[in-house]
Write a protein that holds these residues in place. Sequence first.
Motif, PDB file in Angstrom:
ATOM      1  N   GLY A 158      26.325  48.954  44.850  1.00 40.45           N
ATOM      2  CA  GLY A 158      25.261  49.519  45.657  1.00 40.45           C
ATOM      3  C   GLY A 158      25.619  50.831  46.318  1.00 40.45           C
ATOM      4  N   VAL A 159      24.732  51.279  47.187  1.00 40.23           N
ATOM      5  CA  VAL A 159      24.865  52.566  47.856  1.00 40.23           C
ATOM      6  C   VAL A 159      25.522  52.373  49.212  1.00 40.23           C
ATOM      7  N   GLY A 160      26.470  53.245  49.543  1.00 40.91           N
ATOM      8  CA  GLY A 160      27.219  53.098  50.795  1.00 40.91           C
ATOM      9  C   GLY A 160      26.470  53.565  52.007  1.00 40.91           C
ATOM     10  N   THR A 161      25.204  53.141  52.149  1.00 43.89           N
ATOM     11  CA  THR A 161      24.403  53.464  53.322  1.00 43.89           C
ATOM     12  C   THR A 161      23.673  52.204  53.759  1.00 43.89           C
ATOM     13  N   GLU A 162      23.108  52.251  54.943  1.00 40.58           N
ATOM     14  CA  GLU A 162      22.311  51.119  55.409  1.00 40.58           C
ATOM     15  C   GLU A 162      20.947  51.161  54.720  1.00 40.58           C
ATOM     16  N   GLY A 163      20.276  50.008  54.674  1.00 43.57           N
ATOM     17  CA  GLY A 163      18.937  49.977  54.113  1.00 43.57           C
ATOM     18  C   GLY A 163      18.812  48.951  53.003  1.00 43.57           C
ATOM     19  N   ALA A 164      17.679  49.013  52.315  1.00 46.27           N
ATOM     20  CA  ALA A 164      17.356  48.001  51.312  1.00 46.27           C
ATOM     21  C   ALA A 164      18.355  47.982  50.166  1.00 46.27           C
ATOM     22  N   SER A 165      18.879  49.134  49.814  1.00 43.91           N
ATOM     23  CA  SER A 165      19.805  49.216  48.675  1.00 43.91           C
ATOM     24  C   SER A 165      21.256  49.317  49.135  1.00 43.91           C
ATOM     25  N   ALA A 166      21.518  48.849  50.356  1.00 42.98           N
ATOM     26  CA  ALA A 166      22.860  48.963  50.916  1.00 42.98           C
ATOM     27  C   ALA A 166      23.884  48.253  50.048  1.00 42.98           C
ATOM     28  N   ALA A 167      25.105  48.752  50.098  1.00 43.85           N
ATOM     29  CA  ALA A 167      26.184  48.179  49.298  1.00 43.85           C
ATOM     30  C   ALA A 167      26.459  46.738  49.710  1.00 43.85           C
ATOM     31  N   ARG A 168      26.877  45.952  48.736  1.00 49.33           N
ATOM     32  CA  ARG A 168      27.282  44.573  49.000  1.00 49.33           C
ATOM     33  C   ARG A 168      28.616  44.320  48.315  1.00 49.33           C
ATOM     34  N   SER A 169      29.421  43.513  48.918  1.00 44.69           N
ATOM     35  CA  SER A 169      30.711  43.197  48.330  1.00 44.69           C
ATOM     36  C   SER A 169      30.600  41.942  47.482  1.00 44.69           C
ATOM     37  N   LEU A 170      31.343  41.912  46.390  1.00 49.00           N
ATOM     38  CA  LEU A 170      31.470  40.723  45.568  1.00 49.00           C
ATOM     39  C   LEU A 170      32.662  39.913  46.078  1.00 49.00           C
ATOM     40  N   PRO A 171      32.876  38.711  45.564  1.00 49.65           N
ATOM     41  CA  PRO A 171      33.965  37.875  46.075  1.00 49.65           C
ATOM     42  C   PRO A 171      35.340  38.536  45.979  1.00 49.65           C
ATOM     43  N   ILE A 172      36.163  38.231  46.957  1.00 54.41           N
ATOM     44  CA  ILE A 172      37.543  38.724  47.015  1.00 54.41           C
ATOM     45  C   ILE A 172      38.364  38.075  45.902  1.00 54.41           C
ATOM     46  N   ILE A 173      39.278  38.847  45.330  1.00 55.31           N
ATOM     47  CA  ILE A 173      40.232  38.318  44.362  1.00 55.31           C
ATOM     48  C   ILE A 173      41.635  38.465  44.945  1.00 55.31           C
ATOM     49  N   ARG A 174      42.392  37.386  44.909  1.00 57.04           N
ATOM     50  CA  ARG A 174      43.811  37.430  45.273  1.00 57.04           C
ATOM     51  C   ARG A 174      44.620  37.535  43.984  1.00 57.04           C
ATOM     52  N   ILE A 175      45.548  38.502  43.939  1.00 57.70           N
ATOM     53  CA  ILE A 175      46.333  38.789  42.740  1.00 57.70           C
ATOM     54  C   ILE A 175      47.732  38.219  42.903  1.00 57.70           C
ATOM     55  N   LEU A 176      48.119  37.369  41.985  1.00 55.07           N
ATOM     56  CA  LEU A 176      49.444  36.739  42.025  1.00 55.07           C
ATOM     57  C   LEU A 176      50.209  37.157  40.784  1.00 55.07           C
ATOM     58  N   ALA A 177      50.868  38.310  40.873  1.00 51.27           N
ATOM     59  CA  ALA A 177      51.605  38.861  39.732  1.00 51.27           C
ATOM     60  C   ALA A 177      53.012  38.281  39.682  1.00 51.27           C
ATOM     61  N   PRO A 178      53.622  38.227  38.489  1.00 44.21           N
ATOM     62  CA  PRO A 178      54.998  37.729  38.375  1.00 44.21           C
ATOM     63  C   PRO A 178      55.954  38.530  39.252  1.00 44.21           C
ATOM     64  N   ASP A 179      56.651  37.847  40.141  1.00 48.61           N
ATOM     65  CA  ASP A 179      57.604  38.493  41.060  1.00 48.61           C
ATOM     66  C   ASP A 179      56.936  39.559  41.922  1.00 48.61           C
ATOM     67  N   GLY A 180      55.618  39.448  42.097  1.00 49.38           N
ATOM     68  CA  GLY A 180      54.894  40.423  42.902  1.00 49.38           C
ATOM     69  C   GLY A 180      54.758  41.784  42.262  1.00 49.38           C
ATOM     70  N   ASP A 181      55.002  41.874  40.944  1.00 47.52           N
ATOM     71  CA  ASP A 181      54.984  43.159  40.233  1.00 47.52           C
ATOM     72  C   ASP A 181      53.684  43.299  39.441  1.00 47.52           C
ATOM     73  N   TYR A 182      52.665  43.872  40.100  1.00 48.66           N
ATOM     74  CA  TYR A 182      51.377  44.076  39.422  1.00 48.66           C
ATOM     75  C   TYR A 182      51.406  45.420  38.702  1.00 48.66           C
ATOM     76  N   SER A 183      52.206  45.478  37.648  1.00 52.12           N
ATOM     77  CA  SER A 183      52.461  46.717  36.916  1.00 52.12           C
ATOM     78  C   SER A 183      51.348  47.004  35.908  1.00 52.12           C
ATOM     79  N   TYR A 184      51.445  48.155  35.268  1.00 51.74           N
ATOM     80  CA  TYR A 184      50.489  48.556  34.230  1.00 51.74           C
ATOM     81  C   TYR A 184      50.409  47.489  33.141  1.00 51.74           C
ATOM     82  N   GLN A 185      51.560  47.000  32.683  1.00 50.26           N
ATOM     83  CA  GLN A 185      51.585  45.986  31.629  1.00 50.26           C
ATOM     84  C   GLN A 185      50.993  44.668  32.129  1.00 50.26           C
ATOM     85  N   ASN A 186      51.350  44.266  33.349  1.00 54.17           N
ATOM     86  CA  ASN A 186      50.825  43.017  33.885  1.00 54.17           C
ATOM     87  C   ASN A 186      49.332  43.099  34.175  1.00 54.17           C
ATOM     88  N   LYS A 187      48.834  44.294  34.432  1.00 51.88           N
ATOM     89  CA  LYS A 187      47.406  44.466  34.689  1.00 51.88           C
ATOM     90  C   LYS A 187      46.573  44.275  33.432  1.00 51.88           C
TER      91      LYS A 187
END
Length: 327
Positions: A194-223
Amino acid sequence: MIALNPKEFGKVGVLMGGRSAEREISLMSGNGVLGALLSRNIDAHAFDTGMNDLSALAAQKFDRVFITLHGRYGEDGTMQGVLEHLGIPYTGSSVLASALAMDKEMTKRVWMNEGLSTPRFHMLKSDSNWDAIAHDLCLPVIVKPSREGSTIGLTKVTNVSQLCKAYENAAAFDTNVLAEEFIDGDELTVPVLGVGTEGASAARSLPIIRILAPDGDYSYQNKYFKDDTRYECPPPLSMCLQEEVQRLVLQAYRVLGCRGWGRIDLMLRKRDNKPYLLEMNTSPGMTGHSLVPMSARAVGLSYEDLVLEILSTATLDLYMNTLGKLQ
């Protein structure tokens, strides 16, 4: 609102490929979006901006375009400027917001000025005082190019002796390099539509994602190429904390002037559950491993419907539209 008649979209170009370090991922995103549009009987066509010049783009006479370019020459305002000049409505943020969000230094300065939490940082040079930087930010620190994505050129530095090498690694991709305070905790990402302003077409967030990468390494390959990373959507966080994160994300999206869609990456500090903004992605990935489609599925929005919703927001800057009417 999504047009019910595919013909209302006209001839649609899917801009992909490009010339950035993320070309390979852009082609994957673009082909996914193209397939989704064709499956809904949209008159959609692939256009590789890395293989074709701007005159070829103009000659296609697209009625609108879906930008699946990642990184430079596509996500940084340059292609948006071309499309404004050609008068072709496009998905995603405007020239200014795209350029601002692509630059991590400037993004962080805007967020800090607005009182939004983001890790402290220093801009680096070849003759920087490494000891002073390590002392101020406290090790470990994250060193990365200011204007690259997908963790390209990023290094986690645990010893001051590594700082110079990390700088050189990042500087191979960008003349602007930053060292950022490391936030120990969970990596989160939140898509926005959506649009980053107030009003009828205001932006909305989708659900949060928690990322659990191996050893905490969310690298290009792991992505993009491995299946070892786990994702939780939504994550096991209290509803109160999820709402706090989503409010912060929407504020961050709005103050940058974003529109259409995007994805914001954050860290949730372990010791006190305080969220810290990392960066804004104005043309996120749309591959089989990508996070925006994953989050959309969690609320029953299919990949195809997500693509159509984003396409329906394709537009030009209001300023440019007004200027055209005056001429």
